[in-house]
Design a protein around this motif. Sequence first.
Motif, PDB file in Angstrom:
ATOM      1  N   UNK A  12      47.635  35.180  35.371  1.00 39.82           N
ATOM      2  CA  UNK A  12      47.721  36.626  35.469  1.00 39.82           C
ATOM      3  C   UNK A  12      47.144  37.312  34.238  1.00 39.82           C
ATOM      4  N   UNK A  13      46.575  38.495  34.435  1.00 39.95           N
ATOM      5  CA  UNK A  13      46.092  39.322  33.324  1.00 39.95           C
ATOM      6  C   UNK A  13      47.196  40.223  32.780  1.00 39.95           C
ATOM      7  N   UNK A  14      48.410  40.054  33.307  1.00 38.86           N
ATOM      8  CA  UNK A  14      49.546  40.895  32.883  1.00 38.86           C
ATOM      9  C   UNK A  14      49.248  42.377  33.070  1.00 38.86           C
ATOM     10  N   UNK A  15      48.692  42.703  34.221  1.00 39.10           N
ATOM     11  CA  UNK A  15      48.435  44.090  34.620  1.00 39.10           C
ATOM     12  C   UNK A  15      47.441  44.803  33.711  1.00 39.10           C
ATOM     13  N   UNK A  16      46.491  44.063  33.172  1.00 36.30           N
ATOM     14  CA  UNK A  16      45.405  44.687  32.414  1.00 36.30           C
ATOM     15  C   UNK A  16      44.363  45.282  33.354  1.00 36.30           C
ATOM     16  N   UNK A  17      44.074  44.559  34.456  1.00 34.43           N
ATOM     17  CA  UNK A  17      43.141  45.041  35.479  1.00 34.43           C
ATOM     18  C   UNK A  17      43.699  44.654  36.846  1.00 34.43           C
ATOM     19  N   UNK A  18      43.136  45.236  37.891  1.00 33.13           N
ATOM     20  CA  UNK A  18      43.493  44.799  39.244  1.00 33.13           C
ATOM     21  C   UNK A  18      43.218  43.300  39.362  1.00 33.13           C
ATOM     22  N   UNK A  19      44.103  42.589  40.066  1.00 29.88           N
ATOM     23  CA  UNK A  19      43.911  41.149  40.131  1.00 29.88           C
ATOM     24  C   UNK A  19      44.419  40.577  41.448  1.00 29.88           C
ATOM     25  N   UNK A  20      43.750  39.507  41.864  1.00 25.23           N
ATOM     26  CA  UNK A  20      44.209  38.688  42.979  1.00 25.23           C
ATOM     27  C   UNK A  20      44.431  37.299  42.401  1.00 25.23           C
ATOM     28  N   UNK A  21      45.655  36.809  42.484  1.00 17.07           N
ATOM     29  CA  UNK A  21      45.950  35.515  41.871  1.00 17.07           C
ATOM     30  C   UNK A  21      46.659  34.587  42.853  1.00 17.07           C
ATOM     31  N   UNK A  22      46.476  33.302  42.606  1.00 15.14           N
ATOM     32  CA  UNK A  22      47.315  32.269  43.194  1.00 15.14           C
ATOM     33  C   UNK A  22      47.951  31.617  41.979  1.00 15.14           C
ATOM     34  N   UNK A  23      49.181  31.984  41.678  1.00 12.30           N
ATOM     35  CA  UNK A  23      49.825  31.682  40.398  1.00 12.30           C
ATOM     36  C   UNK A  23      49.756  30.195  40.063  1.00 12.30           C
ATOM     37  N   UNK A  24      49.036  29.888  38.969  1.00 13.18           N
ATOM     38  CA  UNK A  24      48.859  28.504  38.568  1.00 13.18           C
ATOM     39  C   UNK A  24      50.156  27.800  38.242  1.00 13.18           C
ATOM     40  N   UNK A  25      51.117  28.535  37.712  1.00 18.21           N
ATOM     41  CA  UNK A  25      52.410  27.922  37.391  1.00 18.21           C
ATOM     42  C   UNK A  25      53.104  27.456  38.662  1.00 18.21           C
ATOM     43  N   UNK A  26      53.119  28.310  39.682  1.00 18.27           N
ATOM     44  CA  UNK A  26      53.767  27.953  40.940  1.00 18.27           C
ATOM     45  C   UNK A  26      53.013  26.825  41.646  1.00 18.27           C
ATOM     46  N   UNK A  27      51.693  26.838  41.544  1.00 17.82           N
ATOM     47  CA  UNK A  27      50.880  25.769  42.131  1.00 17.82           C
ATOM     48  C   UNK A  27      51.254  24.426  41.506  1.00 17.82           C
TER      49      UNK A  27
END
Length: 352
Positions: free
Chosen positions: A170-185
């Motif tokens: 995550x960019x921690x809400x610096x910019x719009x983002x689409x993520x598949x959270x690496x930690x959860x993966x």
Amino acid sequence: MASIKEIAKQAGTSPSTVSRVLNNPEYKCSNPKLRDKIYRAVRELDYVPNNAARNLKMGINQDCSSTYYINVLMTRTDTSQTDPFFKELLRVIETEIHKQACILSRIWYMPLFSDDKRCKRENLDQIITEMYEENASPVNGLIIIGKCNMTALKKLNRQFKNVVSINRNSTNYEVDEVICDGRKVAEMAVQYLIDLGYDELGYVGNCHNEARYRGFMGTLEKNNIDIEPEYIIETRQTEAEGYKAMEHFLKQEDAPDGIYCANDITAVGMLKCLNKHKRANYNPAIISSDDIEEAQIMKPLLTTVKLPKEEMGKFALYLLFDRINGGHNSVVRMELEGKLMIRESCHASLKP
């Protein structure tokens, strides 16, 4: 304005092949380099599909539409394409941009943006300004694919205005983002190994400021499993580095019985080494994340956590166009889930 025939002529192929490539990110050309030649021609000729004709054929009434010029920044791979996951994700982005009748005007392969140490040394303001000025046409938006140094991300956002990130971190809400959270993966993958009966677990991949590494460590702690430093190998996450990591384990008397690789191509390298240099009584379970095409044909077939590339690309474009059009001003984070793909590289532990 260029036509499909002109694209085909410059790429040295047929118009029908060009059409298939532009409309299907999964289409496999007989020549693996042909897709790249087609999209290079598309960018050089500023090709835009005729949406009016397409909409008429589909029965859609649309009076007008805007053509946007989009740039893409690849931060975790160079032009040698060391990680196929990002190349596959880029194909999705290219297809979605084409479907929206927009122009992918420039692609940068710049791993320095994911390297915190290099970002401290380099003149980021100058680099980013030069990137922006390379565009002969107006720049409407920037898509960042891969992890990006936070200082660099702030500067990119100020320069390019409309920015969306596609990432596992995550960019921690610096910019719009689409993520598949690496930690959860990572948690999903490592927990699967533990559920199979493994408790001597290794990690191969990036460790610095990496969500997947934190997920690996956290899952071991949650299950009261000791963390063995000698089972953790930090790599650049390439096939060659994965091969070297397995060579290291094969030389050790004490090696992990289950291994989580931070990405598929590293795991592919490990499996190739294991296939070539078999050691008696050492057959570790190997799991990774991404689900690249090679994971689905590797021997043994690679157990992995699939990241939804198609949805990640589609929603990234949706967020970017919505921001360009003034549809939202607040930073938006869209999180998608990974899916465990159980194949042959993981097997139940034989421990009593």
